[in-house]
Motif scaffolding. Sequence first.
Motif, short mmCIF file in Angstrom:
data_model
loop_
_atom_site.label_atom_id
_atom_site.label_comp_id
_atom_site.label_asym_id
_atom_site.label_seq_id
_atom_site.Cartn_x
_atom_site.Cartn_y
_atom_site.Cartn_z
N GLN A 1 0.30 -4.09 2.76
CA GLN A 1 -1.13 -3.81 2.84
C GLN A 1 -1.71 -4.05 4.23
O GLN A 1 -2.53 -3.28 4.72
N SER B 1 0.86 -1.17 0.00
CA SER B 1 0.00 0.00 0.00
C SER B 1 0.90 1.23 0.00
O SER B 1 1.90 1.27 0.74
N GLU C 1 -4.19 1.48 -2.00
CA GLU C 1 -4.05 0.04 -1.78
C GLU C 1 -3.74 -0.62 -3.12
O GLU C 1 -3.87 -0.01 -4.16
#
Length: 471
Positions: free
Chosen positions: A373, A325, A403
């Motif tokens: 993430q 992310s 993301e």
Amino acid sequence: MTLVMKFGGTSVGSAEAMRQTADIIEQFKKEWGSTVVIASAMGSKPVKVTDLLLNGSKAALAGDMDEVTQLLPKLRTIHFDAIEELIPAGDKQTALKEEIDQYLTYFHNICQAISFLREISPRASDAIGGMGEQMSIRILAAYMSERGTPTEAIDATELIVTDDNFTNATPLIDETNAQTMARLKPLIEQGITPIVTGFIGATTDGITTTLGRGGSDYSAAIIGRAIEAAEVWIWTDVDGVMSTDPRIVPDAQTIPELTYLEVSELAFYGAQVLHPRTMRPVMQLGIPLRIKNTFNPDSPGTVIVKERELKAGNIRAVTGIRELSMISVEGRGMLGVHGVAARAFKSVAESEASVLLISQSSSEQSICFVVQQKNSADVVQRLETEFADEIKVRNIDCIAANENVAILTVVGSGMQGVPGVSGRFLGALGDSSISVMAIAQGSSECSISVVVAEDQVSAGIQAIHKMILEQ
Ligand code: ASP
Ligand code: MG
């Protein structure tokens, strides 16, 4: 000259694999004069003994002793099948089976304690996790002695002295060097091949520690340094370090030669070849490290050395890391304000997320960095708390997470000081319509990384690999 050889889980994963491994050990002992062997726990894909043991400890923590009881015959069968095929029935076979059963009883007892207390300490976890290696080396050593090659099974608790950071311990170099030399040298001089557990060590008080998952590679490098080995070889189930992931690019190639630096960049960026800490010990003495395939021993593999002859602009490998992310902190009010970056990274550090890439625009109006993430939501929340005041007065406009990004990295010392490499690299991505969200180059100039959308990373890797083949 002494050659240190480490055999991974699949290389000792069955009787058949152990036979092949024994052939290899005997062959290279003859060629080099002496060898020291490090072995992992048995592991034929997808079942790894270390995983079974640690899963057992987790089940125990959840109070599920039935699961532990079911694991016992599984673990016994894996080891007993190999023993029965390798050691003829008789006293030696019985004694070896008894030894394995002792470890399994010990495993069961610790699990019982864990389940009773509903608590697992890192040291209990290490005592359990290291048993796979303690069992596998005893089988390999007994089998080799049976074949007429003198061996001795040795627990690395006698050799590698570590700090007490259980489950991810760090060796104390001087103590380890002294203890390893004192224990192994006399054996080597007598022509005995030590067969040592990978993965484990012990504190100065003698309590078992482990060096982190996949740590047997690291064990081999530590022991190689301690005895000043001529080379350290890692025997595994692939031909060496590949130019990229063969599942993404079927014509990925084995790279014959890499430098320590190149490999460190690759390991960091998720190539599954070597435990990331493996290079350190061998680098200190300039010991070459070679990766070889137990199941294809004639292939030269990859050798990792201090320096190699460089071809200008030469990119060696391309890798991708997914499930990341990208977090950005943006705001016009950040311009010239001190300490924004420091505060941002302090918040990230508190979340225990590790940062894989950082980039800041020269306008100082945004900082962005990449984390896994799974850490993303927590990091964003911490940043929002840290910068609540700035957000209120609009000095910071937005803290956002993008993301589903991936990092694509190219590695090669040949890029050093050569203009145009990043141009060609970015050009190749552009030609494949892949947009780059952020870019970072290490000051070593040995790698360049870009952030791309996760669903474009495979196409990016394919495009760059084509470029590698054509350069
Ligand atoms: N057996 C340990 C693990 O699975 C160490 C290793 O295989 O390198 O993590
Ligand atoms: Mg490994």
